[in-house]
Write a protein that holds these residues in place. Structure first.
Motif, PDB file in Angstrom:
ATOM      1  N   ILE A 159      43.362  48.059  43.696  1.00  9.52           N
ATOM      2  CA  ILE A 159      42.492  47.493  44.728  1.00  9.52           C
ATOM      3  C   ILE A 159      41.976  46.129  44.307  1.00  9.52           C
ATOM      4  N   VAL A 160      41.508  46.027  43.055  1.00  8.75           N
ATOM      5  CA  VAL A 160      40.985  44.749  42.570  1.00  8.75           C
ATOM      6  C   VAL A 160      42.079  43.690  42.572  1.00  8.75           C
ATOM      7  N   TYR A 162      44.698  43.512  44.479  1.00  7.96           N
ATOM      8  CA  TYR A 162      44.959  43.131  45.876  1.00  7.96           C
ATOM      9  C   TYR A 162      43.856  42.219  46.402  1.00  7.96           C
ATOM     10  N   LEU A 163      42.609  42.560  46.095  1.00 10.09           N
ATOM     11  CA  LEU A 163      41.487  41.738  46.546  1.00 10.09           C
ATOM     12  C   LEU A 163      41.588  40.324  45.992  1.00 10.09           C
ATOM     13  N   LEU A 164      41.893  40.201  44.700  1.00  9.90           N
ATOM     14  CA  LEU A 164      41.961  38.878  44.079  1.00  9.90           C
ATOM     15  C   LEU A 164      43.125  38.056  44.623  1.00  9.90           C
ATOM     16  N   THR A 166      44.390  38.228  47.561  1.00  9.17           N
ATOM     17  CA  THR A 166      44.093  37.828  48.946  1.00  9.17           C
ATOM     18  C   THR A 166      42.837  36.970  49.042  1.00  9.17           C
ATOM     19  N   VAL A 168      39.716  37.722  48.076  1.00  9.51           N
ATOM     20  CA  VAL A 168      38.491  38.480  48.363  1.00  9.51           C
ATOM     21  C   VAL A 168      37.828  38.869  47.048  1.00  9.51           C
ATOM     22  N   SER A 169      36.512  38.872  47.009  1.00  8.53           N
ATOM     23  CA  SER A 169      35.778  39.159  45.780  1.00  8.53           C
ATOM     24  C   SER A 169      36.019  40.591  45.304  1.00  8.53           C
ATOM     25  N   TRP A 170      36.075  40.747  43.976  1.00  6.34           N
ATOM     26  CA  TRP A 170      36.221  42.066  43.370  1.00  6.34           C
ATOM     27  C   TRP A 170      35.029  42.966  43.650  1.00  6.34           C
ATOM     28  N   LYS A 171      33.910  42.382  44.097  1.00  5.54           N
ATOM     29  CA  LYS A 171      32.700  43.174  44.357  1.00  5.54           C
ATOM     30  C   LYS A 171      32.890  44.188  45.474  1.00  5.54           C
ATOM     31  N   TYR A 172      33.886  43.952  46.330  1.00  5.11           N
ATOM     32  CA  TYR A 172      34.128  44.897  47.412  1.00  5.11           C
ATOM     33  C   TYR A 172      34.629  46.244  46.891  1.00  5.11           C
ATOM     34  N   LEU A 173      35.148  46.258  45.679  1.00  7.45           N
ATOM     35  CA  LEU A 173      35.506  47.541  45.068  1.00  7.45           C
ATOM     36  C   LEU A 173      34.273  48.426  44.964  1.00  7.45           C
TER      37      LEU A 173
END
Length: 406
Positions: A159-160, A162-164, A166, A168-173
């Motif tokens: 997930i992290v 994929y977020l990075l 794209t 998007v901040s890792w905080k959404y994890l």
């Protein structure tokens, strides 16, 4: 009538097992994603390896303190209340990640996360003892629990990543983990819990936990688990950094090395019950710890080209060591003490998880490369193997494991 009661009890135990599996899955999503987050933190906040490792050791330090000072709550307040308190605190801390951007603010939240994990994990570990009828069943359940942990350990880093990728901040994890945690709170509130069967009138409090700290079996298992954890966390905290600049023929393997490690570890844990039913746990601990030691030794002797293969491969052999040692250590004690002893073992587990990567980061900074930290982890692996040899030859806790089988 008896058959109906047994059916209801089995159904309730199945629900509790699934709830426990999901709790460990959620915990792993956040804790085992730090290896992917740390390189991002180093870039964002201009940190050294020692400084960045705080993102790992801060929650582990507070898990250790929580397990030691609050582990007895699982025996005193009951498993359900303790689990709910831990899950609610975890959810609150996870949502608060969205409110700040400071590295030290994140460390404060990770301390709260650590306290929460220490509380609900000791409750969950005590609960496993409540629904297990033998040491073997306890070990089998623990391996399955850690199998779900292994799946969470794969999902979190994925997930992290994929977020990075794209942007998007890792905080959404952590936001997602908070939402998942609220769902678990509702399930925990609705689930039926068995009554703890007490065999003594000894008062349950913090003093009883400290008395257990003097028990040689609690300390012996804690030492073995501590060595294992120091060996394991070396992989998911520092392996991504070790392989970051790899340019050989196995770039694809290096890119997904952490995912491969977690996949092999999860597969091995789901197979744990099957293997432990066919071989003695003492033999399994010896051969698997020996294989881990050889994987580390080969990676250090033959360099990064060997480490790309051998370090992820070690996950297969690591799979059953932690849940089995944890299960046997807890099973040495009566059920009404399972929360307290789980807290003691968790203290040493998390302390090792905090100090191991910190020491590796310190050694890496001192000598100028993270590979020198892996020399230290190789030493941890061989010390664990030596303990497994002693356990195979002497079986020091065998009489206690037999005595506490219902």
């Amino acid at each position: 009538m008896v058959s109906h009661l047994n059916t209801n009890e089995n159904s309730g135990n199945a629900r509790i097992r699934m709830l426990t599996y999901l709790m460990f899955f959620m915990f792993a999503m956040t804790s085992d994603a730090v290896g992917v987050i740390i390189p991002e933190l180093i870039t964002t906040f201009d940190l050294s390896m020692s400084q960045a490792s705080a993102f790992h050791y801060m929650p582990m330090l507070f898990i250790a303190l929580s397990g030691l000072f609050l582990g007895f709550l699982a025996d005193k307040l009951g498993r359900k209340t303790t689990i709910l308190i831990g899950l609610l605190l975890f959810a609150a801390a996870s949502f608060m990640f969205a409110l700040g951007e400071s590295f030290y603010y994140f460390l404060f939240l990770l301390a709260l996360v650590g306290i929460a994990i220490g509380v609900f994990k000791t409750g969950a570990l005590g609960l496993i003892g409540d629904i297990s009828t033998s040491s073997k069943q306890h070990s089998s359940t623990m391996n399955t629990v850690e199998g779900f942990f292994g799946v969470g350990a794969m999902v979190g880093p994925a997930i992290v990543s994929y977020l990075l990728v794209t942007g998007v901040s890792w905080k959404y994890l952590y936001f997602g983990a908070g939402v998942f945690c609220l769902v678990l709170c509702w399930l925990a509130y609705r689930a039926p819990y068995p009554q703890i069967k007490r065999t003594s009138t000894q008062e349950i409090n913090l003093a009883s936990t400290f008395r257990m700290m003097k028990n040689p079996y609690a300390l012996g298992y804690s030492l073995a688990i501590g060595l294992y954890v120091a060996t394991e966390v070396a992989i998911y905290v520092w392996m991504p950094t070790l392989l970051l600049n790899y340019e050989g023929n196995l770039v694809l393997v290096a890119t997904y090395a952490l995912t491969i490690f977690f996949t092999l570890r999860a597969i091995g844990r789901f197979l744990g019950g099957w293997i432990l039913n066919r071989f003695s746990w003492q033999q399994v601990m010896f051969w698997f710890s020996l294989a881990i030691s050889l994987c580390y030794l080969g990676a250090m002797l033959y360099g990064i080209s060997a480490a790309v293969i051998l370090l992820p491969l070690s996950g297969l052999f690591m799979s059953m060591i932690y849940p089995t040692l944890n299960s046997k250590g807890i099973s040495c004690f009566p059920v009404e003490q399972h929360g307290s002893v789980a807290g003691v073992i968790l203290f040493f587990t998390a302390l090792s998880a905090a100090l191991g990567p910190l020491l590796m980061g310190f050694v890496g900074d001192m000598f100028g490369h993270v590979k020198y930290g892996f020399y230290l982890a190789t030493g941890f692996a061989f010390l664990l193997c030596f303990m497994a040899v002693y356990n195979l030859l002497r079986d020091p806790s065998g009489h206690l494991l037999t005595a506490n089988v219902e």
